[in-house]
Structures are given as structure tokens and as C-alpha cells.
Scaffold this motif. Structure first.
Motif, PDB file in Angstrom:
ATOM      1  N   LEU A  64       0.449  -1.290   0.281  1.00 53.80           N
ATOM      2  CA  LEU A  64      -0.129   0.004   0.169  1.00 53.80           C
ATOM      3  C   LEU A  64       1.056   1.278   0.032  1.00 53.80           C
ATOM      4  N   ASP A  65       1.736   1.453   0.817  1.00 53.22           N
ATOM      5  CA  ASP A  65       3.207   2.397   1.068  1.00 53.22           C
ATOM      6  C   ASP A  65       3.200   3.109  -0.890  1.00 53.22           C
ATOM      7  N   GLY A  66       3.061   1.735  -1.083  1.00 50.91           N
ATOM      8  CA  GLY A  66       3.493   1.757  -3.048  1.00 50.91           C
ATOM      9  C   GLY A  66       3.632   1.532  -3.855  1.00 50.91           C
ATOM     10  N   ILE A  67       1.807   1.812  -3.816  1.00 57.51           N
ATOM     11  CA  ILE A  67       0.489   1.586  -4.870  1.00 57.51           C
ATOM     12  C   ILE A  67       0.591   3.744  -5.410  1.00 57.51           C
ATOM     13  N   PRO A  68       1.087   3.607  -6.705  1.00 61.41           N
ATOM     14  CA  PRO A  68       1.335   4.699  -7.096  1.00 61.41           C
ATOM     15  C   PRO A  68      -0.459   5.365  -7.163  1.00 61.41           C
ATOM     16  N   GLU A  69      -0.637   7.228  -6.740  1.00 59.22           N
ATOM     17  CA  GLU A  69      -1.335   7.858  -6.307  1.00 59.22           C
ATOM     18  C   GLU A  69      -2.422   7.688  -7.509  1.00 59.22           C
ATOM     19  N   LYS A  70      -2.613   7.447  -8.453  1.00 61.23           N
ATOM     20  CA  LYS A  70      -2.866   7.530  -9.363  1.00 61.23           C
ATOM     21  C   LYS A  70      -4.499   6.523  -9.316  1.00 61.23           C
ATOM     22  N   TRP A  71      -3.674   5.116  -8.408  1.00 63.61           N
ATOM     23  CA  TRP A  71      -4.121   3.950  -8.399  1.00 63.61           C
ATOM     24  C   TRP A  71      -5.172   3.777  -7.347  1.00 63.61           C
ATOM     25  N   ARG A  72      -4.749   5.079  -6.472  1.00 69.11           N
ATOM     26  CA  ARG A  72      -4.920   4.545  -4.820  1.00 69.11           C
ATOM     27  C   ARG A  72      -6.555   4.651  -4.376  1.00 69.11           C
ATOM     28  N   SER A  73      -7.626   5.179  -6.060  1.00 67.65           N
ATOM     29  CA  SER A  73      -8.636   5.743  -5.526  1.00 67.65           C
ATOM     30  C   SER A  73      -9.863   3.994  -5.956  1.00 67.65           C
ATOM     31  N   GLY A  74      -8.745   3.434  -6.538  1.00 62.58           N
ATOM     32  CA  GLY A  74      -9.472   2.431  -6.648  1.00 62.58           C
ATOM     33  C   GLY A  74      -8.962   0.597  -7.027  1.00 62.58           C
ATOM     34  N   LEU A  75      -9.184   0.258  -5.370  1.00 59.33           N
ATOM     35  CA  LEU A  75      -7.884  -0.365  -4.556  1.00 59.33           C
ATOM     36  C   LEU A  75      -9.704  -1.480  -3.969  1.00 59.33           C
ATOM     37  N   CYS A  76      -9.090  -2.903  -4.128  1.00 61.88           N
ATOM     38  CA  CYS A  76      -9.650  -3.396  -4.293  1.00 61.88           C
ATOM     39  C   CYS A  76      -8.221  -4.862  -3.080  1.00 61.88           C
ATOM     40  N   LEU A  77      -9.037  -5.445  -1.217  1.00 63.76           N
ATOM     41  CA  LEU A  77      -8.380  -5.364  -0.796  1.00 63.76           C
ATOM     42  C   LEU A  77      -9.042  -6.922  -0.035  1.00 63.76           C
ATOM     43  N   LEU A  78      -7.968  -7.538  -0.448  1.00 69.20           N
ATOM     44  CA  LEU A  78      -8.450  -9.336   0.152  1.00 69.20           C
ATOM     45  C   LEU A  78      -7.986 -10.246   1.348  1.00 69.20           C
ATOM     46  N   GLN A  79      -7.147  -9.468   2.177  1.00 72.20           N
ATOM     47  CA  GLN A  79      -6.183 -10.270   2.516  1.00 72.20           C
ATOM     48  C   GLN A  79      -6.907 -11.261   4.003  1.00 72.20           C
ATOM     49  N   ASN A  80      -6.081 -12.120   4.483  1.00 76.95           N
ATOM     50  CA  ASN A  80      -6.418 -12.756   6.200  1.00 76.95           C
ATOM     51  C   ASN A  80      -6.309 -11.782   6.830  1.00 76.95           C
ATOM     52  N   GLU A  81      -7.507 -11.469   8.210  1.00 78.77           N
ATOM     53  CA  GLU A  81      -6.394 -10.827   9.410  1.00 78.77           C
ATOM     54  C   GLU A  81      -6.575  -9.375   9.022  1.00 78.77           C
ATOM     55  N   LEU A  82      -7.596  -8.971   8.058  1.00 76.49           N
ATOM     56  CA  LEU A  82      -7.712  -7.282   7.449  1.00 76.49           C
ATOM     57  C   LEU A  82      -8.770  -6.982   8.453  1.00 76.49           C
ATOM     58  N   LEU A  83      -8.606  -6.147   8.695  1.00 77.96           N
ATOM     59  CA  LEU A  83      -9.708  -4.457   9.386  1.00 77.96           C
ATOM     60  C   LEU A  83      -9.694  -3.341   9.262  1.00 77.96           C
ATOM     61  N   PRO A  84     -10.518  -2.391   9.319  1.00 75.79           N
ATOM     62  CA  PRO A  84     -10.469  -1.486   8.606  1.00 75.79           C
ATOM     63  C   PRO A  84      -8.907  -0.263   8.932  1.00 75.79           C
ATOM     64  N   ASP A  85      -8.662  -0.302   9.754  1.00 74.67           N
ATOM     65  CA  ASP A  85      -7.247  -0.019  10.186  1.00 74.67           C
ATOM     66  C   ASP A  85      -6.065  -0.790   9.425  1.00 74.67           C
ATOM     67  N   ASP A  86      -5.856  -1.267   8.719  1.00 75.14           N
ATOM     68  CA  ASP A  86      -5.213  -2.294   7.362  1.00 75.14           C
ATOM     69  C   ASP A  86      -4.995  -1.443   6.802  1.00 75.14           C
ATOM     70  N   TRP A  87      -6.228  -0.166   6.316  1.00 72.98           N
ATOM     71  CA  TRP A  87      -6.025   0.359   4.797  1.00 72.98           C
ATOM     72  C   TRP A  87      -6.848   1.911   5.504  1.00 72.98           C
ATOM     73  N   GLN A  88      -5.749   2.696   6.702  1.00 70.65           N
ATOM     74  CA  GLN A  88      -5.973   3.780   6.822  1.00 70.65           C
ATOM     75  C   GLN A  88      -4.815   4.845   5.822  1.00 70.65           C
ATOM     76  N   GLY A  89      -5.715   5.514   5.748  1.00 71.25           N
ATOM     77  CA  GLY A  89      -5.434   6.293   4.400  1.00 71.25           C
ATOM     78  C   GLY A  89      -5.336   5.701   2.071  1.00 71.25           C
ATOM     79  N   VAL A  90      -6.692   4.646   2.578  1.00 70.53           N
ATOM     80  CA  VAL A  90      -7.287   4.498   1.568  1.00 70.53           C
ATOM     81  C   VAL A  90      -8.729   5.073   1.178  1.00 70.53           C
ATOM     82  N   ASP A  91      -9.254   5.734  -0.028  1.00 72.61           N
ATOM     83  CA  ASP A  91     -10.308   5.856   0.180  1.00 72.61           C
ATOM     84  C   ASP A  91     -11.425   5.245  -0.080  1.00 72.61           C
ATOM     85  N   SER A  92     -12.735   4.314   0.490  1.00 73.88           N
ATOM     86  CA  SER A  92     -13.323   3.836  -0.106  1.00 73.88           C
ATOM     87  C   SER A  92     -12.830   2.403  -0.783  1.00 73.88           C
ATOM     88  N   PRO A  93     -12.005   1.147   0.023  1.00 76.85           N
ATOM     89  CA  PRO A  93     -11.694   0.768  -1.338  1.00 76.85           C
ATOM     90  C   PRO A  93     -12.987  -0.479  -1.288  1.00 76.85           C
TER      91      PRO A  93
END
Length: 256
Positions: A64-93
């Protein structure tokens, strides 16, 4: 406007299933590996319909730290042990809780439908439907949080309890239910502390049992079980939370 392209970061077994689904819908799929220059790719392909981050949970933060800025608005996450704090700084994945298993050389095995929430939920549902994997589109963030906690409860209870019992989840619930409930109770306490929320414990346990029944032969103790136990106890220490069953399992595991 987003085009008919999907970026896939991480090309493991789950990523392969998703790639096949999107290809069947007619999308171009652009894989990103450790050797890829994501900034260069982002400059070349424009705005994709979706950027799926399909790396393991341990790699998520760095990716997530290395995601190009233009991609940050269209992310999809699917990890295990995932909670909202894990995507802080990413709007509306778009977030999907994966409830199918995929091993090399074997077709995907569905346990229960995979719930998804976010801007591209319907697109994810269509892609997985194209490879015969059922998806439930959720109504709101409350439902998503419950589903993320449920997945964590399933994984952590089966993995961590399995350090003592071995076997599969059907056997865990049939022969070790009291112990499994004790472990599950501590996992729920941990999830509540991590999210600063209170959950309906019996509803979570009932949903976990439904998942157990979806694949009773699923082995309890995966290769990450000890690491999951250590991570859970690290969170508990940070949050000043006492989890006696988990501490006892850590001690007995260290003595083996």
C-alpha cells in the motif's frame, strides 16, 4: 474514466482465480510482481477499473505504501486478518472476504459465499460468477466489519486451537467444542479491542460453525498457525488484553 483494464498485484493462487474471472468478462489483466515497475505501468495504462491487491497479509502494508497515487482510488483488498485500520489512508476500497480455497492443480473449492463491499462490489461479483464462485454483495460498512471479524474468528480459532487438537474443523467442533468456544471467545475479545466495537458473540460463533459445516474436512492447523498465535498475542499485549487460553497454547507450543 476507468477503462476495461484490471491491475493485479500478486499472482498467487487466489490472484489466478480472479485473473481468470476478469479475462472471461473481457477485461485486460495487468499482473504486477515484485520485479514490476508499478509507477511505469501506471503511467502506461491509464486509470484501470480495479487494482486488486492480492498479496499476503504480511506484505499488505508495504504494498500500500508503494501504490501509485492514480491507483489509490480504485483498490480492492482481500487479505486474511484484515480490519479497517489496515487500509488507513485509502479512501473507499472495495473489500472482499475470500471464502474459497485454491491449491495448485486443483479447482477452487467454495466454503461459503464470499461477501464484498465497496464501489466495485458488483464488478467483483460478476468476475467471480464467471468462474462459478458465489459472492454476496453487502449493504453497508457495518455488515462488512462483521464479515471481516467473522473471517478472522474462523481462521484464528481453527489455526490456534488446532495447535493443540490437530485434525480438521469438523472434528474440532464435534470433539473439542468447549475448548474451541474458549479460544473463540478470546479471539472475539481481541477483535473487539482492535476495532473498539462490541459484537454479537453468538451470532459470530453461529456463522463460524456454518463455515465449518461448509468444509468440515478443512485442516485446522495451517503453516501460519504459530505466527498467527504470536501476532494475536502481540496485539493483546499492546492493548493490555489478557488471553489466558492463547498464552497457554503459546507456552505448550514452545515446549514441543
Amino acid at each position: 474514466m476507468p477503462g476495461n483494464e484490471v491491475v493485479l498485484i500478486g499472482i498467487g493462487e487466489i490472484g489466478g482465480v480472479l485473473a481468470k474471472g476478469f479475462l472471461r468478462l473481457g477485461f485486460s489483466v495487468h499482473p504486477v510482481t515484485r520485479e514490476s515497475d508499478s509507477q511505469q505501468l501506471a503511467a502506461r495504462i491509464g486509470q484501470p477499473a480495479l487494482v486488486i491487491v492480492a498479496v499476503g497479509e504480511n506484505a499488505l502494508s508495504g504494498v500500500l505504501d508503494g501504490i501509485p497515487e492514480k491507483w489509490r482510488s480504485g483498490l480492492c483488498l482481500l487479505q486474511n486478518e484484515l480490519l479497517p485500520d489496515d487500509w488507513q489512508g485509502v479512501d473507499s476500497p472495495t473489500v472482499i472476504s475470500i471464502w474459497f480455497e485454491k491449491k495448485p492443480g486443483i479447482d477452487a473449492k467454495v466454503i461459503i459465499p464470499s461477501p464484498v463491499f465497496g464501489p466495485q462490489s458488483e464488478l467483483m461479483r460478476r468476475a467471480l460468477a464467471a468462474v462459478n464462485i458465489p459472492v454476496t454483495v453487502l449493504a453497508d460498512e457495518e455488515q462488512l466489519l462483521f464479515q471481516l471479524v467473522l473471517k478472522n474468528l474462523y481462521i484464528l480459532t481453527s489455526n490456534i486451537a488446532g495447535l493443540r487438537t490437530g485434525g480438521n474443523v469438523g472434528e474440532l467442533w464435534q470433539h473439542h467444542q468447549t475448548f474451541a468456544r474458549q479460544v473463540a471467545g478470546e479471539i472475539i475479545s481481541l477483535q473487539e479491542a482492535l476495532t473498539n466495537r462490541i459484537f454479537d458473540r453468538e451470532a459470530l460463533i453461529a456463522a463460524m460453525v456454518t463455515a465449518f459445516e461448509g468444509d468440515p474436512q478443512h485442516q485446522c492447523m495451517g503453516r501460519s498457525a504459530r505466527a498467527r498465535l504470536q501476532r494475536a498475542l502481540s496485539h493483546a499485549e499492546r492493548l493490555k488484553l489478557d488471553l489466558p487460553q492463547l498464552h497457554a497454547l503459546q507456552q505448550s507450543s514452545a515446549e514441543q
